[in-house]
Design an enzyme around this catalytic site. Structure first.
Site, mmCIF file in Angstrom:
data_model
loop_
_atom_site.group_PDB
_atom_site.id
_atom_site.type_symbol
_atom_site.label_atom_id
_atom_site.label_comp_id
_atom_site.label_asym_id
_atom_site.label_seq_id
_atom_site.Cartn_x
_atom_site.Cartn_y
_atom_site.Cartn_z
ATOM 1 N N MET A 75 0.832 -1.193 0.000
ATOM 2 C CA MET A 75 0.000 0.000 0.000
ATOM 3 C C MET A 75 0.876 1.256 0.000
ATOM 4 S SD MET A 75 -3.182 1.053 2.470
ATOM 5 C CE MET A 75 -2.243 1.352 3.954
ATOM 6 N N HIS A 76 1.962 1.240 0.759
ATOM 7 C CA HIS A 76 2.885 2.366 0.788
ATOM 8 C C HIS A 76 3.537 2.560 -0.588
ATOM 9 C CE1 HIS A 76 5.844 5.219 2.213
ATOM 10 N NE2 HIS A 76 6.825 4.420 1.848
ATOM 11 N N ALA A 77 3.910 1.465 -1.218
ATOM 12 C CA ALA A 77 4.522 1.542 -2.546
ATOM 13 C C ALA A 77 3.558 2.170 -3.545
ATOM 14 C CB ALA A 77 4.949 0.146 -3.011
#
Length: 101
Positions: A75-77
């Protein structure tokens, strides 16, 4: 490091570098160095493409039926991928504003 973690870090690294180049391009344009700004934008776009390709590989895997495990890291990526794209668009506009100043 697992495959999904590695791909996530590839995305984060590539698009983070691209985003930094876009911001540096704005700084160069602010100083009137438009050639340097354009070069940084082109380099950033090339590096961004590496992150986009890594992300696309995940989409292709899922489309072919492979189960993709969602994680906070992924999700961060994806968040960083979208953030870099927005930064690119804004940088292009800001550079154009400095050019027409």
């Amino acid at each position: 490091m697992e495959g999904m973690e590695m791909i996530s870090f590839q995305i984060i690294s590539a698009v983070g570098t691209a985003k930094s180049m876009y911001i540096e391009a704005i700084q160069e344009a602010k100083k009137g160095n438009f050639e340097a700004a354009e070069n940084l934008m082109k380099e950033g776009a090339a590096v961004y493409l590496d992150g986009h390709k890594a992300h696309s590989s995940l989409i292709q895997k899922e489309a072919s039926g492979e189960q993709i495990t969602f994680s906070l890291l992924l999700m961060h990526a994806e968040d960083q991928l979208m953030n870099a794209e927005t930064t690119k668009i804004m940088a292009q506009e800001i550079i154009e504003l400095y050019r027409n100043k």
